[in-house]
Scaffold this active site. Structure first.
Site, short mmCIF file in Angstrom:
data_model
loop_
_atom_site.label_atom_id
_atom_site.label_comp_id
_atom_site.label_asym_id
_atom_site.label_seq_id
_atom_site.Cartn_x
_atom_site.Cartn_y
_atom_site.Cartn_z
N LYS A 1 93.86 40.75 -115.50
CA LYS A 1 95.18 40.51 -115.38
C LYS A 1 95.48 42.16 -114.62
CE LYS A 1 99.46 38.83 -115.40
NZ LYS A 1 99.75 39.41 -114.20
N LYS B 1 96.03 48.59 -121.44
CA LYS B 1 96.90 47.81 -122.07
C LYS B 1 97.91 46.58 -122.95
CE LYS B 1 99.46 49.76 -118.10
NZ LYS B 1 100.07 49.91 -116.58
N LYS C 1 93.28 44.39 -110.89
CA LYS C 1 94.04 45.33 -110.27
C LYS C 1 93.95 45.12 -109.23
CE LYS C 1 97.56 47.96 -110.61
NZ LYS C 1 98.53 48.61 -111.99
N THR D 1 109.22 46.58 -117.24
CA THR D 1 108.86 47.39 -117.68
C THR D 1 109.49 49.00 -117.98
OG1 THR D 1 107.38 47.59 -116.01
CG2 THR D 1 107.05 50.05 -116.17
N ASN E 1 110.85 50.59 -109.37
CA ASN E 1 111.51 49.83 -110.43
C ASN E 1 111.23 50.13 -112.13
OD1 ASN E 1 109.61 48.02 -112.36
ND2 ASN E 1 111.20 46.64 -110.73
N SER F 1 105.26 39.50 -117.95
CA SER F 1 103.97 38.64 -117.17
C SER F 1 103.74 37.77 -118.16
CB SER F 1 103.38 39.50 -116.55
OG SER F 1 103.06 40.62 -114.72
N1 GLU Z 1 101.72 46.42 -112.76
C1 GLU Z 1 102.05 45.93 -113.55
C2 GLU Z 1 101.57 47.64 -114.87
O1 GLU Z 1 101.05 48.64 -114.10
C3 GLU Z 1 102.28 45.26 -114.50
C4 GLU Z 1 101.34 44.44 -114.39
C5 GLU Z 1 101.08 42.95 -115.03
O2 GLU Z 1 102.58 42.98 -114.81
O3 GLU Z 1 100.24 42.20 -114.64
O4 GLU Z 1 101.12 47.26 -115.74
#
Ligand code: GLU
Length: 412
Positions: free
Chosen positions: A68, A92, A104, A188, A219, A346
């Site tokens: 993810k 994370k 990613k 976030t 954002n 998410s």
């Molecule tokens: N791009 C965001 C991050 O770096 C969210 C990733 C997601 O929601 O999967 O954490």
């Protein structure tokens, strides 16, 4: 050399795994993504010519579950960066205890110089290029730097057409009408706010009138400025790619939000801006880097005058700078913890898509808060009991579950 984000990540991953008692084999496996796809995407431009873009999708490890993480559109995207970002996503998800590994994606492009329809064709082309590797039970993309809910909508639509059934769970960060979650857009920033409250509590600073400096007005940065302003804090500095604005009495955040364009540009509308370097060195209570990598380095770490740094961006502080500021007693809330709010909501979005049952915003906020606080307490506890810096503590908390899952599966 230490500004190489992948190498820096690998150093800390290795330290974390060793402290957890794992040996060379586990380090070998988890220091690199298990899969990396490079794609070339031909896009018909509005003037009739075809441009070929390069994109990536990295999947760090899927022992815990599907991978993810977001997709960024940025001219500076590199393979190494995408790899490091996929590892950070694993951390994370580990800290928040989500049933995911990290992934990613990125495309080398400048969306600010592309039209709406060119962006649509690029987004759809990317999904066609990676479709075999991704899916609701394999790898679930989301927004990241310079991508948004409209781009997620095109990507979801393209994926659903390829698979020939509606697949909202393929991607998160969608518009609400297409199965997006309430609270995802602000998630976030909400998570960062929760971390700022925890850090202020530990340092004994009252939120009312606390001086906040935010680098980046995308954002995360813009919603954060809004929430801090609403909480009664003084947002004394903000910046975007063009420059920074500073006012010791506190900036007029609602006005700035009103004037901001969709890429977070606002400072170009004002005279007397200061540079991004000066912004980082302002005297304040909380400094929030909410832009891109390698902003606090050994070159400026000595001049940072914040007592708390909360990393809303991915990778804003180098390892050497982490050591320098930590030695001075600055409380650092590292990226893999501080910015986990996005992926947490998410996850809620994906669960709602899978169930076809949608929650209200209070429920989301409540659950987000619970997960962020639990993550924080765990990391802070490891930091205190092991007497290690917050970054290493966060890596230990983040990689533990993945290493255990790898073990149980018998991969190492
Ligand atoms: N791009 C965001 C991050 O770096 C969210 C990733 C997601 O929601 O999967 O954490």
């Amino acid at each position: 050399m230490m500004n190489d984000v992948l190498q820096a990540t690998q150093i800390v991953i290795e330290q974390a795994l060793r402290r957890l008692g794992y040996g060379d084999e586990m380090v070998e496996l988890l220091k690199e993504p298990m899969r990396l796809l490079t794609v070339r995407i031909p896009v018909r431009m509005d003037d009739g010519t075809t441009r070929v873009f390069t994109g990536y999708r990295a999947q760090h490890n899927d022992a815990v579950g599907p991978t993810k993480g977001g997709v960024r559109f940025h001219p500076g995207v590199t393979e190494k960066e995408v790899k490091a970002l996929s590892i950070w996503m694993s951390l994370k998800c580990g800290i928040a205890d989500l049933p995911y590994g990290g992934g990613k994606g990125g495309i080398i492009c400048d969306p600010r110089k592309m039209s709406f329809r060119e962006l649509e064709r690029l987004s759809r082309g990317y999904v066609r290029a990676i479709s075999q590797l991704v899916g609701p039970t394999k790898d679930i993309p989301a927004p990241d730097v310079m991508t948004n809910s409209q781009i997620m909508a095109w990507m979801m639509d393209e994926y659903s057409r390829i698979r020939e059934f509606d697949s909202p769970g393929f991607i998160t960060g969608k518009p609400i009408v297409l199965g997006g979650s309430k609270g995802r857009e602000t998630a976030t920033a909400r998570g960062v706010v929760i971390m700022i409250h925890e850090a202020l509590r530990i340092k004994g600073i009252d939120i009312k009138n606390a001086r906040i400096v935010i680098q980046g007005f995308g954002n995360a940065g813009s919603y954060l400025a809004k929430f801090m302003h609403e909480a009664g804090a003084r947002v004394i500095g903000i910046s975007d790619v063009n420059g920074a604005l500073y006012n010791e009495e506190g900036l007029d955040i609602p006005h700035l939000l009103d004037r901001r364009d969709s890429f977070g540009n606002v400072t170009n509308l004002f005279p007397n801006t200061i540079g991004n370097e000066q912004l980082l060195e302002l005297e304040c209570d909380v400094l929030v880097p909410a832009a891109i990598e390698n902003q606090i380095t050994e070159a400026n770490a000595d001049r940072i005058r914040a007592s708390i740094i909360v990393e809303a961006a991915n990778g804003p502080t180098t390892l050497e700078a982490t050591r320098m500021i930590t030695d001075r007693g600055v409380l650092l809330i590292p990226d893999v913890l501080a910015s986990a709010g996005g992926v947490i909501v998410s996850y809620f979005e994906w669960v709602q898509n899978n169930q076809g049952y949608y929650w209200d915003e209070d429920e989301i906020d409540h659950k987000l808060r619970q997960m962020m606080i639990r993550g924080f307490e765990n990391v802070y506890d490891i930091h205190l009991t092991r007497k290690i810096d917050m970054r290493l503590a966060a890596y230990m908390a983040g990689v533990r579950k993945m290493a255990e899952a790898v073990r149980f599966r018998g991969w190492v």
